[in-house]
Design a protein around this motif. Sequence first.
Motif, short mmCIF file in Angstrom:
data_model
loop_
_atom_site.label_atom_id
_atom_site.label_comp_id
_atom_site.label_asym_id
_atom_site.label_seq_id
_atom_site.Cartn_x
_atom_site.Cartn_y
_atom_site.Cartn_z
N SER A 29 0.83 -1.21 0.00
CA SER A 29 0.00 0.00 0.00
C SER A 29 0.86 1.26 0.00
CB SER A 29 -0.93 0.01 1.21
OG SER A 29 -1.86 -1.02 1.11
N LEU A 30 1.91 1.25 0.79
CA LEU A 30 2.80 2.42 0.85
C LEU A 30 3.54 2.62 -0.47
CD1 LEU A 30 4.19 2.08 4.47
CD2 LEU A 30 2.60 3.80 3.61
N VAL A 31 3.99 1.54 -1.09
CA VAL A 31 4.69 1.66 -2.37
C VAL A 31 3.74 2.21 -3.43
CG1 VAL A 31 5.76 0.35 -4.26
CG2 VAL A 31 6.41 -0.11 -1.91
N LYS A 32 2.52 1.72 -3.44
CA LYS A 32 1.53 2.21 -4.42
C LYS A 32 1.25 3.69 -4.20
CE LYS A 32 -1.88 2.49 -7.30
NZ LYS A 32 -1.59 3.49 -8.28
N GLU A 33 1.09 4.09 -2.95
CA GLU A 33 0.82 5.50 -2.65
C GLU A 33 2.00 6.38 -3.05
OE1 GLU A 33 0.30 9.25 -0.70
OE2 GLU A 33 1.90 7.87 -0.22
N LEU A 34 3.22 5.94 -2.75
CA LEU A 34 4.41 6.70 -3.15
C LEU A 34 4.52 6.81 -4.66
CD1 LEU A 34 7.11 5.28 -0.71
CD2 LEU A 34 6.30 7.64 -0.81
N GLY A 35 4.28 5.71 -5.36
CA GLY A 35 4.36 5.71 -6.82
C GLY A 35 3.33 6.63 -7.45
N THR A 36 2.12 6.61 -6.93
CA THR A 36 1.06 7.48 -7.45
C THR A 36 1.41 8.94 -7.24
OG1 THR A 36 -0.61 5.80 -7.01
CG2 THR A 36 -1.39 8.05 -7.26
N ARG A 37 1.87 9.25 -6.04
CA ARG A 37 2.24 10.64 -5.75
C ARG A 37 3.41 11.09 -6.64
NH1 ARG A 37 4.41 11.82 -0.25
NH2 ARG A 37 3.18 9.99 0.22
N PHE A 38 4.37 10.20 -6.85
CA PHE A 38 5.52 10.51 -7.71
C PHE A 38 5.06 10.79 -9.15
CE2 PHE A 38 8.97 9.04 -10.55
CZ PHE A 38 9.94 9.98 -10.20
N GLU A 39 4.18 9.94 -9.68
CA GLU A 39 3.66 10.16 -11.04
C GLU A 39 3.04 11.55 -11.17
OE1 GLU A 39 2.01 6.15 -13.09
OE2 GLU A 39 0.94 6.77 -11.28
N GLN A 40 2.23 11.91 -10.20
CA GLN A 40 1.55 13.19 -10.24
C GLN A 40 2.53 14.36 -10.10
OE1 GLN A 40 -1.29 12.34 -7.15
NE2 GLN A 40 -2.89 11.86 -8.64
N GLN A 41 3.52 14.21 -9.24
CA GLN A 41 4.50 15.28 -9.04
C GLN A 41 5.35 15.50 -10.30
OE1 GLN A 41 6.48 13.88 -5.53
NE2 GLN A 41 5.17 15.07 -4.16
N VAL A 42 5.74 14.42 -10.95
CA VAL A 42 6.54 14.55 -12.17
C VAL A 42 5.73 15.26 -13.25
CG1 VAL A 42 7.57 13.24 -14.08
CG2 VAL A 42 8.06 12.60 -11.72
N LEU A 43 4.50 14.85 -13.43
CA LEU A 43 3.64 15.48 -14.44
C LEU A 43 3.44 16.96 -14.13
CD1 LEU A 43 1.98 15.14 -16.98
CD2 LEU A 43 0.07 14.42 -15.54
N ASP A 44 3.17 17.28 -12.87
CA ASP A 44 2.99 18.68 -12.48
C ASP A 44 4.25 19.50 -12.73
OD1 ASP A 44 0.37 18.24 -11.70
OD2 ASP A 44 0.85 18.07 -9.56
N ALA A 45 5.41 18.92 -12.41
CA ALA A 45 6.68 19.64 -12.60
C ALA A 45 6.93 19.92 -14.08
CB ALA A 45 7.84 18.83 -12.01
N VAL A 46 6.69 18.94 -14.92
CA VAL A 46 6.90 19.14 -16.36
C VAL A 46 5.93 20.20 -16.88
CG1 VAL A 46 6.70 18.06 -18.64
CG2 VAL A 46 7.82 16.84 -16.77
N TRP A 47 4.69 20.11 -16.48
CA TRP A 47 3.68 21.07 -16.94
C TRP A 47 4.04 22.49 -16.50
CZ3 TRP A 47 -2.25 20.81 -15.53
CH2 TRP A 47 -2.96 21.60 -16.41
N ASP A 48 4.53 22.62 -15.26
CA ASP A 48 4.95 23.95 -14.78
C ASP A 48 6.14 24.50 -15.58
OD1 ASP A 48 3.00 24.01 -12.83
OD2 ASP A 48 4.34 23.42 -11.20
N LEU A 49 7.06 23.61 -15.95
CA LEU A 49 8.25 24.05 -16.68
C LEU A 49 7.94 24.53 -18.10
CD1 LEU A 49 10.87 21.36 -15.64
CD2 LEU A 49 10.93 23.80 -15.10
N VAL A 50 7.04 23.84 -18.77
CA VAL A 50 6.80 24.18 -20.17
C VAL A 50 5.71 25.23 -20.36
CG1 VAL A 50 7.63 21.98 -21.03
CG2 VAL A 50 5.21 22.24 -20.53
#
Length: 96
Positions: A29-50
Motif C-alpha cells: 500500500s505504501l509503495v503504491k501510494e508513493l508511486g502514485t504521488r511521484f507520477e503526479q508530481q513529475v507530471l505537475d513539474a513538467v507542466w509547470d516548466l513548459v
Amino acid sequence: MARWWAIRALSLSVARAIDSGHSPAAESSLVKELGTRFEQQVLDAVWDLVELEPDPGADTRFERLLAAGILAAPSFTIRGGTNEILRTVAARALLT
C-alpha cells in the motif's frame, strides 16, 4: 520528492515478500501510494516548466503526450485504490 529508484527498490522488496509467501499489505500500500504521488508530481513539474495548455491535437509529440498525461492524471489514484484507502490499509497493518 520520492525518487524512482527508491520506489523501484521498494516494489522489488514487496515482490520478493510475496514470492516468499508473505502478505505485505502495509508495504504494498505504501509503495503504491508513493508511486502514485511521484507520477503526479513529475507530471505537475513538467507542466509547470513548459507552461503549455494541454492540447491532444498539438503539432509536437511531446505536447500530445503531455496532454494525454494531464488528462489521464485523475485515474492515477483510481488504479490501485485512492491514496486515502491505501494509507488506511497501511496504518491498519502497521497497528496489528
